[in-house]
Design a protein around this motif. Structure first.
Motif, mmCIF file in Angstrom:
data_model
loop_
_atom_site.group_PDB
_atom_site.id
_atom_site.type_symbol
_atom_site.label_atom_id
_atom_site.label_comp_id
_atom_site.label_asym_id
_atom_site.label_seq_id
_atom_site.Cartn_x
_atom_site.Cartn_y
_atom_site.Cartn_z
ATOM 1 N N SER A 2 -7.125 -7.376 1.402
ATOM 2 C CA SER A 2 -5.686 -7.150 1.527
ATOM 3 C C SER A 2 -5.102 -8.149 2.536
ATOM 4 C CB SER A 2 -5.419 -5.708 1.941
ATOM 5 O OG SER A 2 -4.911 -5.665 3.244
ATOM 6 N N PRO A 3 -3.841 -8.531 2.336
ATOM 7 C CA PRO A 3 -3.224 -9.546 3.195
ATOM 8 C C PRO A 3 -3.305 -9.194 4.684
ATOM 9 C CG PRO A 3 -1.808 -9.072 1.330
ATOM 10 C CD PRO A 3 -2.945 -8.102 1.249
ATOM 11 N N GLN A 4 -3.354 -7.900 4.996
ATOM 12 C CA GLN A 4 -3.428 -7.509 6.419
ATOM 13 C C GLN A 4 -4.764 -7.884 7.067
ATOM 14 O OE1 GLN A 4 -1.552 -5.853 3.916
ATOM 15 N NE2 GLN A 4 -2.061 -3.771 4.530
ATOM 16 N N ASP A 5 -5.773 -8.141 6.230
ATOM 17 C CA ASP A 5 -7.103 -8.423 6.780
ATOM 18 C C ASP A 5 -7.301 -9.898 7.145
ATOM 19 O OD1 ASP A 5 -7.711 -5.802 6.350
ATOM 20 O OD2 ASP A 5 -8.670 -6.170 4.412
ATOM 21 N N GLN A 115 2.708 -23.967 -6.069
ATOM 22 C CA GLN A 115 1.477 -23.447 -5.455
ATOM 23 C C GLN A 115 1.805 -22.599 -4.232
ATOM 24 O OE1 GLN A 115 -0.498 -27.043 -4.258
ATOM 25 N NE2 GLN A 115 -1.808 -27.074 -6.059
ATOM 26 N N ALA A 116 2.755 -23.084 -3.445
ATOM 27 C CA ALA A 116 3.116 -22.386 -2.211
ATOM 28 C C ALA A 116 3.640 -20.987 -2.550
ATOM 29 C CB ALA A 116 4.174 -23.177 -1.451
ATOM 30 N N LEU A 117 4.545 -20.922 -3.499
ATOM 31 C CA LEU A 117 5.154 -19.641 -3.845
ATOM 32 C C LEU A 117 4.123 -18.704 -4.455
ATOM 33 C CD1 LEU A 117 8.521 -21.049 -5.268
ATOM 34 C CD2 LEU A 117 8.108 -20.087 -2.989
ATOM 35 N N ARG A 118 3.272 -19.227 -5.337
ATOM 36 C CA ARG A 118 2.270 -18.394 -5.991
ATOM 37 C C ARG A 118 1.272 -17.831 -4.972
ATOM 38 N NH1 ARG A 118 -0.858 -17.754 -10.762
ATOM 39 N NH2 ARG A 118 1.072 -18.185 -11.872
ATOM 40 N N PHE A 119 0.767 -18.716 -4.122
ATOM 41 C CA PHE A 119 -0.257 -18.261 -3.173
ATOM 42 C C PHE A 119 0.311 -17.193 -2.244
ATOM 43 C CE2 PHE A 119 -2.723 -18.232 0.680
ATOM 44 C CZ PHE A 119 -4.028 -18.416 0.267
ATOM 45 N N GLU A 120 1.512 -17.432 -1.734
ATOM 46 C CA GLU A 120 2.052 -16.479 -0.764
ATOM 47 C C GLU A 120 2.408 -15.147 -1.418
ATOM 48 O OE1 GLU A 120 3.320 -18.331 3.168
ATOM 49 O OE2 GLU A 120 4.899 -18.894 1.766
ATOM 50 N N GLU A 121 2.697 -15.185 -2.729
ATOM 51 C CA GLU A 121 2.997 -13.938 -3.412
ATOM 52 C C GLU A 121 1.716 -13.217 -3.843
ATOM 53 O OE1 GLU A 121 6.057 -13.731 -6.795
ATOM 54 O OE2 GLU A 121 4.190 -12.872 -7.561
ATOM 55 N N ALA A 122 0.771 -13.986 -4.389
ATOM 56 C CA ALA A 122 -0.394 -13.360 -5.019
ATOM 57 C C ALA A 122 -1.545 -13.144 -4.037
ATOM 58 C CB ALA A 122 -0.877 -14.218 -6.197
ATOM 59 N N VAL A 123 -1.660 -13.975 -2.997
ATOM 60 C CA VAL A 123 -2.808 -13.861 -2.102
ATOM 61 C C VAL A 123 -2.350 -13.339 -0.735
ATOM 62 C CG1 VAL A 123 -4.817 -15.026 -1.112
ATOM 63 C CG2 VAL A 123 -3.948 -15.740 -3.348
ATOM 64 N N CYS A 124 -1.675 -14.166 0.026
ATOM 65 C CA CYS A 124 -1.095 -13.680 1.282
ATOM 66 C C CYS A 124 -0.179 -14.748 1.866
ATOM 67 C CB CYS A 124 -2.185 -13.295 2.284
ATOM 68 S SG CYS A 124 -2.982 -14.696 3.031
ATOM 69 N N PRO A 125 0.789 -14.343 2.674
ATOM 70 C CA PRO A 125 1.675 -15.320 3.307
ATOM 71 C C PRO A 125 0.926 -16.078 4.398
ATOM 72 C CG PRO A 125 2.544 -13.063 3.480
ATOM 73 C CD PRO A 125 1.129 -12.960 3.003
ATOM 74 N N ALA A 126 1.312 -17.327 4.612
ATOM 75 C CA ALA A 126 0.719 -18.119 5.690
ATOM 76 C C ALA A 126 1.408 -17.769 6.997
ATOM 77 C CB ALA A 126 0.871 -19.602 5.406
#
Ligand code: UP5
Ligand code: MG
Length: 209
Positions: A2-5, A115-126
């Motif tokens: 999860s993005p919190q981890d 790529q930036a938008l996809r990653f931050e939406e699907a994986v986690c924000p930087a």
């Protein structure tokens, strides 16, 4: 996961700006896990049975960006593996690790807005974006020098010119997007590696605490 981890820093900069060099320093001193998108793509290209080998090979030689689905998948898998490895180490040592978060340096990604938008939406924000700023003449000098021994298919004058082009046209807008949001840290990458690292540490300390 999860993005919190996780805590993610994107490390951007033109070809030869010194992203990999500085990531190695940060791994040594600050316990980040380093994931280079280019290294992951080169490994996938050489993996027997990969359906993406030819696609990746052609993109890299021409300095073009591999479709984001491929790269995001590779990054996500690598993050998963690193987190699983860390958790099993923690369990084996029967110790509770002080910082529960896994910290990643994602090097050379995102280099296109999609790529930036996809990653931050699907994986986690930087959390932050480190941007290594270096003049083309210096980057070219470094890459031609490295090309004498690197064996990299894109360390030649023709590929270098194409990589610079893609960086200016496609990747700089990503850097500007993060700068406009106040999430980017710009580091002058022109001096020698030690000076660049000192600057990196100082700027990260003031931003990450
Ligand atoms: N060096 C480093 N720092 C120095 C300094 N301060 N002073 C003097 N010399 C310095 O360094 C390059 C060279 O310069 C080395 O010899 C080093 O000793 C010296 P390095 O740290 O390797 O720089 P880096 O910025 O990592 O350069 P690299 O060539 O890896 O950058 P690229 O961004 O071009 O390469 P990457 O592997 O990220 O991508 C390659 C290709 O993969 C892309 O062109 C693209 O086709 C594809 N790709 C995608 O399609 N999608 C992605 O998301 C990522 C990549
Ligand atoms: Mg690199």
């Amino acid at each position: 996961f999860s993005p919190q981890d996780v805590t993610v820093l994107f490390v951007l900069g033109g070809p030869g700006a010194g992203k990999g060099t500085q990531c190695a320093n940060l791994v040594r001193d600050h316990g980040f896990t380093h994931l280079s998108a280019g290294d992951l793509l080169r490994a996938e290209q050489d993996r027997p049975g990969s359906q993406f080998g030819d696609l990746i090979r052609n993109c890299i030689r021409n300095g073009e960006i591999v479709p984001m689905e491929v790269t995001v998948r590779l990054l996500e898998n690598a993050m998963d593996e690193a987190i699983t490895r860390r958790q099993s180490n923690t369990n084996n040592n029967n110790s509770s690790s002080g910082d529960r978060k896994s910290r990643f340096l994602i090097d050379g990604f995102p280099r296109k807005m999609d790529q930036a938008l996809r990653f931050e939406e699907a994986v986690c924000p930087a959390r932050l974006v480190l941007f290594y700023d270096c003049p083309e003449a210096e980057m070219e000098r470094r890459l031609l020098e490295r090309g004498k021994t690197s064996g990299r298919a894109d360390d030649n004058a023709d590929s270098i010119r194409k990589r610079f082009r893609t960086f200016v046209d496609t990747s700089m807008p990503v850097v500007e997007y993060y700068e406009a949001q106040g999430r980017a840290v710009r580091v002058d990458a022109t001096p020698g590696p030690d000076a660049v690292y000192e600057d990196t540490r100082a700027k990260l300390a003031s931003r990450l605490g």
